[in-house]
Design an enzyme around this catalytic site. Structure first.
Site, PDB file in Angstrom:
ATOM      1  N   ASP A   1      51.513 -10.188  13.185  1.00  0.00           N
ATOM      2  CA  ASP A   1      51.276 -11.197  12.048  1.00  0.00           C
ATOM      3  C   ASP A   1      51.045 -12.436  12.631  1.00  0.00           C
ATOM      4  OD1 ASP A   1      52.178  -9.079  10.209  1.00  0.00           O
ATOM      5  OD2 ASP A   1      54.127 -10.010  10.368  1.00  0.00           O
TER       6      ASP A   1
HETATM    7  N1  URA Z   1      56.425  -6.372  12.495  1.00  0.00           N
HETATM    8  C1  URA Z   1      56.140  -7.341  11.570  1.00  0.00           C
HETATM    9  O1  URA Z   1      56.984  -7.603  10.549  1.00  0.00           O
HETATM   10  N2  URA Z   1      55.272  -8.324  12.297  1.00  0.00           N
HETATM   11  C2  URA Z   1      54.758  -7.875  13.329  1.00  0.00           C
HETATM   12  O2  URA Z   1      53.831  -8.923  13.708  1.00  0.00           O
HETATM   13  C3  URA Z   1      55.150  -6.881  13.959  1.00  0.00           C
HETATM   14  C4  URA Z   1      55.829  -6.223  13.495  1.00  0.00           C
END
Ligand code: URA
Length: 236
Positions: free
Chosen positions: A104
């Site tokens: 993310d």
């Molecule tokens: N899980 C999440 O919620 N975000 C990420 O970036 C990776 C795994």
């Protein structure tokens, strides 16, 4: 077969633009013949490419290990945000790498980038059970019931039942927790949604390993390096 300018650029002679100039200026020979056109197709296994009389050192694939910073998106292009590709040198960009899976925008830590499509496919497929380990900070106390629920398989908000996951508590009290989470899938916002299903919120998320590759502690956020031979073997 590949374009001559791409092959030369991937051999460390600068961006495609630089290489086009180099070719135009008559520095490039293919099988002993001076070539002034960038768009001819060559086969690196058959054709001998020389620059200023020296044979090029061509590589097809690159494998990069990045410590992704907050605020960049794990994509090759974005209309609004800076991407992880924007952090690469022109030389590494010339290989046209892409991120293996996604983190993310606000997640930091280990991100592999490569232009090896076959390996990418294998690494992101849940079938191969590649462990991804995250360090996370949670807004509330994490307890035995959470650990059990992760082990049994969390059901996400859309009804999807996750594969069993390992939740390890580093520190936890009424002010919040630090934990380690190991998952083998990569659903959208997976770790955050797993905690949300337990009514808890992830306030900081960092990936610390991917398969047998660990985040390199000497890399600051936003920095990256090429994987070494041993790491590439481990990845495969
Ligand atoms: N899980 C999440 O919620 N975000 C990420 O970036 C990776 C795994």
């Amino acid at each position: 077969m590949e374009r001559l300018d791409k092959v030369i650029s991937n051999s460390g002679y600068g961006s495609r633009k630089d290489v086009k100039k180099l070719i135009k200026s008559g520095y490039v020979e293919v099988d002993g013949k001076k070539i002034k056109s960038s768009d001819i197709q060559v086969d690196v296994k058959i054709n001998e490419i020389k620059i200023n009389g020296e044979a090029i050192n061509y590589r097809k694939f690159i494998y990069l290990l990045m410590n992704k910073p907050k605020g960049t998106v794990s994509a090759t292009f974005d209309n609004y945000d800076k991407t992880v590709i924007d952090l690469l040198s022109e030389y590494h960009k010339s290989f046209e790498p892409f991120p293996v899976g996604r983190l993310d925008k606000d997640t930091v830590g280990l991100l592999i980038l490569t232009n090896d499509g076959e390996l990418n496919h294998k690494l992101i497929s849940p079938k191969w059970h590649v462990d991804k380990v995250y360090y996370a900070e949670i807004n509330r106390q994490v307890d035995e019931e959470d650990i059990y629920a992760f082990k049994e398989g969390i059901v996400l908000d859309d009804g999807y039942k996750c594969m069993p996951a390992l939740l390890e508590v580093i520190k936890s009290d009424e002010n919040g927790s630090s934990v380690k989470v190991t998952i083998q899938e990569g659903k959208f916002h997976q770790v955050k949604r797993m905690f949300l299903s337990r009514n808890k919120e992830v306030v900081y998320l960092k990936r610390i390993s991917f398969g047998l590759i660990n985040l390199d502690s000497s890399l600051k956020e936003g920095e990256y390096r090429e994987l070494n031979e041993k790491e590439i073997e481990l990845l495969k």
